[in-house]
Design an enzyme around this catalytic site. Sequence first.
Site, PDB file in Angstrom:
ATOM      1  N   SER A   8      23.790  40.066  27.584  1.00  0.00           N
ATOM      2  CA  SER A   8      25.004  40.658  27.017  1.00  0.00           C
ATOM      3  C   SER A   8      25.922  41.172  28.115  1.00  0.00           C
ATOM      4  O   SER A   8      25.557  42.072  28.877  1.00  0.00           O
ATOM      5  CB  SER A   8      24.643  41.819  26.083  1.00  0.00           C
ATOM      6  OG  SER A   8      25.836  42.486  25.720  1.00  0.00           O
ATOM      7  N   HIS A  33      25.709  36.295  26.341  1.00  0.00           N
ATOM      8  CA  HIS A  33      26.015  36.882  25.019  1.00  0.00           C
ATOM      9  C   HIS A  33      27.335  37.647  25.135  1.00  0.00           C
ATOM     10  O   HIS A  33      27.490  38.538  25.970  1.00  0.00           O
ATOM     11  CB  HIS A  33      24.867  37.801  24.628  1.00  0.00           C
ATOM     12  CG  HIS A  33      24.945  38.348  23.244  1.00  0.00           C
ATOM     13  ND1 HIS A  33      24.574  37.624  22.127  1.00  0.00           N
ATOM     14  CD2 HIS A  33      25.333  39.569  22.774  1.00  0.00           C
ATOM     15  CE1 HIS A  33      24.729  38.372  21.038  1.00  0.00           C
ATOM     16  NE2 HIS A  33      25.192  39.558  21.403  1.00  0.00           N
ATOM     17  N   ASP A  35      29.916  39.919  23.196  1.00  0.00           N
ATOM     18  CA  ASP A  35      30.067  40.812  22.037  1.00  0.00           C
ATOM     19  C   ASP A  35      31.529  41.129  21.749  1.00  0.00           C
ATOM     20  O   ASP A  35      32.169  41.832  22.532  1.00  0.00           O
ATOM     21  CB  ASP A  35      29.340  42.140  22.313  1.00  0.00           C
ATOM     22  CG  ASP A  35      27.835  42.021  22.199  1.00  0.00           C
ATOM     23  OD1 ASP A  35      27.360  41.511  21.174  1.00  0.00           O
ATOM     24  OD2 ASP A  35      27.134  42.458  23.137  1.00  0.00           O
ATOM     25  N   MET A  37      34.186  43.073  19.454  1.00  0.00           N
ATOM     26  CA  MET A  37      34.259  44.204  18.513  1.00  0.00           C
ATOM     27  C   MET A  37      35.713  44.560  18.264  1.00  0.00           C
ATOM     28  O   MET A  37      36.501  44.631  19.212  1.00  0.00           O
ATOM     29  CB  MET A  37      33.555  45.424  19.099  1.00  0.00           C
ATOM     30  CG  MET A  37      32.126  45.158  19.513  1.00  0.00           C
ATOM     31  SD  MET A  37      31.398  46.649  20.194  1.00  0.00           S
ATOM     32  CE  MET A  37      29.808  46.018  20.730  1.00  0.00           C
ATOM     33  N   HIS A  66      29.071  36.747  19.671  1.00  0.00           N
ATOM     34  CA  HIS A  66      28.645  37.597  18.551  1.00  0.00           C
ATOM     35  C   HIS A  66      29.871  38.351  18.034  1.00  0.00           C
ATOM     36  O   HIS A  66      30.362  39.269  18.700  1.00  0.00           O
ATOM     37  CB  HIS A  66      27.561  38.563  19.067  1.00  0.00           C
ATOM     38  CG  HIS A  66      27.075  39.556  18.064  1.00  0.00           C
ATOM     39  ND1 HIS A  66      26.307  40.643  18.415  1.00  0.00           N
ATOM     40  CD2 HIS A  66      27.219  39.630  16.715  1.00  0.00           C
ATOM     41  CE1 HIS A  66      26.002  41.348  17.332  1.00  0.00           C
ATOM     42  NE2 HIS A  66      26.558  40.758  16.290  1.00  0.00           N
ATOM     43  N   MET A  68      31.600  40.923  15.912  1.00  0.00           N
ATOM     44  CA  MET A  68      31.452  42.145  15.093  1.00  0.00           C
ATOM     45  C   MET A  68      32.859  42.546  14.672  1.00  0.00           C
ATOM     46  O   MET A  68      33.417  43.541  15.149  1.00  0.00           O
ATOM     47  CB  MET A  68      30.761  43.240  15.927  1.00  0.00           C
ATOM     48  CG  MET A  68      29.280  42.955  16.132  1.00  0.00           C
ATOM     49  SD  MET A  68      28.569  43.927  17.467  1.00  0.00           S
ATOM     50  CE  MET A  68      28.972  42.865  18.848  1.00  0.00           C
ATOM     51  N   MET A 137      19.808  42.294  13.858  1.00  0.00           N
ATOM     52  CA  MET A 137      20.180  43.406  14.740  1.00  0.00           C
ATOM     53  C   MET A 137      19.038  44.414  14.793  1.00  0.00           C
ATOM     54  O   MET A 137      18.502  44.813  13.744  1.00  0.00           O
ATOM     55  CB  MET A 137      21.448  44.112  14.241  1.00  0.00           C
ATOM     56  CG  MET A 137      22.729  43.312  14.333  1.00  0.00           C
ATOM     57  SD  MET A 137      23.153  42.754  16.002  1.00  0.00           S
ATOM     58  CE  MET A 137      23.325  44.303  16.899  1.00  0.00           C
ATOM     59  N   ASP A 175      18.805  41.584  18.853  1.00  0.00           N
ATOM     60  CA  ASP A 175      19.877  42.140  19.687  1.00  0.00           C
ATOM     61  C   ASP A 175      19.891  43.659  19.550  1.00  0.00           C
ATOM     62  O   ASP A 175      20.122  44.186  18.455  1.00  0.00           O
ATOM     63  CB  ASP A 175      21.201  41.533  19.200  1.00  0.00           C
ATOM     64  CG  ASP A 175      22.407  41.962  20.027  1.00  0.00           C
ATOM     65  OD1 ASP A 175      22.221  42.630  21.062  1.00  0.00           O
ATOM     66  OD2 ASP A 175      23.541  41.610  19.628  1.00  0.00           O
TER      67      ASP A 175
HETATM   68  C1  DX5 Z   1      25.441  45.897  20.202  1.00  0.00           C
HETATM   69  C2  DX5 Z   1      25.593  44.546  20.850  1.00  0.00           C
HETATM   70  C3  DX5 Z   1      24.531  44.179  21.811  1.00  0.00           C
HETATM   71  C4  DX5 Z   1      24.415  45.069  23.015  1.00  0.00           C
HETATM   72  C5  DX5 Z   1      22.988  45.067  23.430  1.00  0.00           C
HETATM   73  O1  DX5 Z   1      26.331  46.023  19.176  1.00  0.00           O
HETATM   74  O2  DX5 Z   1      25.613  43.532  19.834  1.00  0.00           O
HETATM   75  O3  DX5 Z   1      24.640  42.812  22.211  1.00  0.00           O
HETATM   76  O4  DX5 Z   1      25.190  44.669  24.104  1.00  0.00           O
HETATM   77  O5  DX5 Z   1      22.854  45.976  24.436  1.00  0.00           O
HETATM   78  P1  DX5 Z   1      21.483  46.646  24.872  1.00  0.00           P
HETATM   79  O6  DX5 Z   1      20.613  45.540  25.379  1.00  0.00           O
HETATM   80  O7  DX5 Z   1      21.918  47.590  25.898  1.00  0.00           O
HETATM   81  O8  DX5 Z   1      20.904  47.293  23.645  1.00  0.00           O
HETATM   82 ZN    ZN Z   2      25.453  41.384  20.384  1.00  0.00          ZN
END
Ligand code: DX5
Ligand code: ZN
Length: 214
Positions: A8, A33, A35, A37, A66, A68, A137, A175
């Site tokens: 990530s 990965h 993310d 948001m 991913h 969100m 998740m 994740d």
């Molecule tokens: C959280 C993200 C994850 C996050 C994981 O909403 O979807 O991908 O980056 O991070 P760690 O490994 O630090 O929990």
């Molecule tokens: Zn993620």
Amino acid sequence: MNNKVSVSILSADLMHMEKDLHRIENSGADMLHFDVMDGVFVRNISFGQPLLKAVNKVTDMHLDVHLMITDPIKYISDFGKFGADTITFHIESQSDASAAIKAIKETGAKAGLALKPGTPFSEAVPYMKDIDMLLIMTVEPGFGGQAFMADMLPKIREAHEYITCNSLDIPIQVDGGINSETVKLCRDAGASIMVAGSYLFSNEDMKASVSTLK
Ligand code: DX5
Ligand code: ZN
């Protein structure tokens, strides 16, 4: 078979992204990965299509996006165009899940379906024959660095049993809070793609920590 590891970049140094990308490329990880948001679906804003486009120019890694975000279907073709190899959206989003899966496949990417901790596996069942990956998740989405929720393990087991009983070929991705200890619990429960951010970036030797997760 080994686990796959998806790193990530939420935990990467945005000012030195290219350096961190090369660190990931040399770590033996399988995917990157990404993310996304929107500050509405989750209480945090990260990055979006412009960064994906830039990242895609400097790496050949599998880009595991991913989403969100509240209405993923609006943005799926953009993420496809900018290099996503897998696009995962949340079943709790506002978009129609079947339409979103179809839109992802039209871009040529693999389609992933994600479940927040409060969403039971049964909600994913109607879509299981159409998806390429299931993301369970193991923290509330929104932030890196949170503690692993061990109460997600029965859901991983249930999904794995369903996949096996129905002879489906769908990897389970986990994740949130994945490290050298929690990875074993996830693996035993049936997950095979491990997303990790803070664990991998906090260790000087990323190659060694990726191999621990495998
Ligand atoms: C959280 C993200 C994850 C996050 C994981 O909403 O979807 O991908 O980056 O991070 P760690 O490994 O630090 O929990
Ligand atoms: Zn993620």
